[in-house]
Design a protein around this motif. Structure first.
Motif, PDB file in Angstrom:
ATOM      1  N   ALA A 228     -84.811  -2.274  39.031  1.00 46.58           N
ATOM      2  CA  ALA A 228     -84.945  -0.965  39.666  1.00 46.58           C
ATOM      3  C   ALA A 228     -83.727  -0.644  40.523  1.00 46.58           C
ATOM      4  O   ALA A 228     -83.319   0.495  40.631  1.00 46.58           O
ATOM      5  CB  ALA A 228     -86.214  -0.929  40.508  1.00 46.58           C
ATOM      6  N   SER A 229     -83.167  -1.661  41.116  1.00 47.74           N
ATOM      7  CA  SER A 229     -82.030  -1.404  41.997  1.00 47.74           C
ATOM      8  C   SER A 229     -80.727  -1.466  41.207  1.00 47.74           C
ATOM      9  O   SER A 229     -80.578  -2.245  40.282  1.00 47.74           O
ATOM     10  CB  SER A 229     -82.003  -2.429  43.123  1.00 47.74           C
ATOM     11  N   LYS A 230     -79.810  -0.625  41.594  1.00 49.64           N
ATOM     12  CA  LYS A 230     -78.513  -0.573  40.925  1.00 49.64           C
ATOM     13  C   LYS A 230     -77.536  -1.469  41.664  1.00 49.64           C
ATOM     14  O   LYS A 230     -77.640  -1.649  42.877  1.00 49.64           O
ATOM     15  CB  LYS A 230     -77.990   0.858  40.908  1.00 49.64           C
ATOM     16  N   SER A 231     -76.598  -2.001  40.911  1.00 52.47           N
ATOM     17  CA  SER A 231     -75.580  -2.826  41.553  1.00 52.47           C
ATOM     18  C   SER A 231     -74.600  -1.923  42.295  1.00 52.47           C
ATOM     19  O   SER A 231     -74.558  -0.712  42.096  1.00 52.47           O
ATOM     20  CB  SER A 231     -74.845  -3.664  40.509  1.00 52.47           C
ATOM     21  N   LYS A 232     -73.817  -2.526  43.146  1.00 53.86           N
ATOM     22  CA  LYS A 232     -72.832  -1.751  43.910  1.00 53.86           C
ATOM     23  C   LYS A 232     -71.808  -1.120  42.978  1.00 53.86           C
ATOM     24  O   LYS A 232     -71.310  -0.033  43.251  1.00 53.86           O
ATOM     25  CB  LYS A 232     -72.148  -2.651  44.932  1.00 53.86           C
ATOM     26  N   ILE A 233     -71.511  -1.791  41.888  1.00 54.43           N
ATOM     27  CA  ILE A 233     -70.562  -1.233  40.915  1.00 54.43           C
ATOM     28  C   ILE A 233     -71.129   0.049  40.313  1.00 54.43           C
ATOM     29  O   ILE A 233     -70.433   1.056  40.191  1.00 54.43           O
ATOM     30  CB  ILE A 233     -70.249  -2.269  39.815  1.00 54.43           C
ATOM     31  N   GLN A 234     -72.421   0.010  39.956  1.00 50.51           N
ATOM     32  CA  GLN A 234     -73.048   1.188  39.375  1.00 50.51           C
ATOM     33  C   GLN A 234     -73.127   2.324  40.393  1.00 50.51           C
ATOM     34  O   GLN A 234     -72.902   3.483  40.043  1.00 50.51           O
ATOM     35  CB  GLN A 234     -74.444   0.830  38.856  1.00 50.51           C
ATOM     36  N   GLU A 235     -73.439   1.991  41.638  1.00 51.13           N
ATOM     37  CA  GLU A 235     -73.500   3.031  42.668  1.00 51.13           C
ATOM     38  C   GLU A 235     -72.132   3.673  42.881  1.00 51.13           C
ATOM     39  O   GLU A 235     -72.020   4.895  42.997  1.00 51.13           O
ATOM     40  CB  GLU A 235     -73.996   2.421  43.984  1.00 51.13           C
ATOM     41  N   THR A 236     -71.085   2.853  42.914  1.00 51.99           N
ATOM     42  CA  THR A 236     -69.728   3.372  43.099  1.00 51.99           C
ATOM     43  C   THR A 236     -69.329   4.263  41.931  1.00 51.99           C
ATOM     44  O   THR A 236     -68.736   5.326  42.122  1.00 51.99           O
ATOM     45  CB  THR A 236     -68.733   2.207  43.248  1.00 51.99           C
ATOM     46  N   ALA A 237     -69.653   3.823  40.716  1.00 49.55           N
ATOM     47  CA  ALA A 237     -69.315   4.612  39.538  1.00 49.55           C
ATOM     48  C   ALA A 237     -70.020   5.969  39.571  1.00 49.55           C
ATOM     49  O   ALA A 237     -69.423   6.992  39.237  1.00 49.55           O
ATOM     50  CB  ALA A 237     -69.677   3.841  38.270  1.00 49.55           C
ATOM     51  N   GLU A 238     -71.281   5.972  39.970  1.00 50.21           N
ATOM     52  CA  GLU A 238     -72.005   7.240  40.060  1.00 50.21           C
ATOM     53  C   GLU A 238     -71.383   8.163  41.093  1.00 50.21           C
ATOM     54  O   GLU A 238     -71.284   9.370  40.884  1.00 50.21           O
ATOM     55  CB  GLU A 238     -73.479   6.988  40.400  1.00 50.21           C
ATOM     56  N   LYS A 239     -70.951   7.594  42.230  1.00 53.44           N
ATOM     57  CA  LYS A 239     -70.324   8.417  43.265  1.00 53.44           C
ATOM     58  C   LYS A 239     -69.024   9.030  42.773  1.00 53.44           C
ATOM     59  O   LYS A 239     -68.645  10.118  43.207  1.00 53.44           O
ATOM     60  CB  LYS A 239     -70.060   7.573  44.518  1.00 53.44           C
ATOM     61  N   LEU A 240     -68.339   8.334  41.876  1.00 56.03           N
ATOM     62  CA  LEU A 240     -67.092   8.855  41.321  1.00 56.03           C
ATOM     63  C   LEU A 240     -67.326   9.784  40.133  1.00 56.03           C
ATOM     64  O   LEU A 240     -66.380  10.307  39.559  1.00 56.03           O
ATOM     65  CB  LEU A 240     -66.185   7.695  40.893  1.00 56.03           C
ATOM     66  N   GLY A 241     -68.589   9.970  39.764  1.00 53.29           N
ATOM     67  CA  GLY A 241     -68.902  10.876  38.662  1.00 53.29           C
ATOM     68  C   GLY A 241     -68.776  10.230  37.298  1.00 53.29           C
ATOM     69  O   GLY A 241     -68.616  10.920  36.298  1.00 53.29           O
ATOM     70  N   ILE A 242     -68.843   8.936  37.210  1.00 52.92           N
ATOM     71  CA  ILE A 242     -68.737   8.207  35.934  1.00 52.92           C
ATOM     72  C   ILE A 242     -70.145   7.994  35.394  1.00 52.92           C
ATOM     73  O   ILE A 242     -71.054   7.610  36.122  1.00 52.92           O
ATOM     74  CB  ILE A 242     -68.026   6.858  36.137  1.00 52.92           C
TER      75      ILE A 242
END
Length: 101
Positions: A60-74
């Motif tokens: 359920a929880s996203k990794s920090k890499i996934q969170e960062t990618a989402e913030k960058l619009g990836i």
């Protein structure tokens, strides 16, 4: 199955080997070792159940890499962390456009 005579014979051999004064100490050490064994068995069963539960439930929880990618619009769907890291690095290398007023 062990009968009464066999139990008495085993107890007699134990008394001869260890002596009557050592029997309480021997019984205590056997009891504590059985307690430690049961404790370790319970802990391993709990960790196994927890591991099985984690396999059944989606993360359920996203990794920090996934969170960062989402913030960058990836888009993160279907991508591994390695692929996401590459895309994050590429977006960091791009020169930012400066808007002039």
């Amino acid at each position: 199955m062990i009968g009464t005579n066999e139990l008495l014979m085993i107890f007699g051999v134990i008394v001869l080997l260890f002596g009557a004064s050592k029997l309480p100490e021997l019984a205590r050490s056997m009891g504590s070792s059985m307690g430690e064994f049961k404790k370790a068995q319970r802990e391993s069963e709990l960790s196994l159940k927890e591991f099985e539960r984690s396999l059944k439930e989606p993360a359920a929880s996203k990794s920090k890499i996934q969170e960062t990618a989402e913030k960058l619009g990836i888009d993160i769907r279907g991508k591994t962390d390695e692929q996401l890291l590459d895309e994050i690095q590429k977006s960091a290398e791009k020169p930012k456009e400066v808007s002039e007023p």
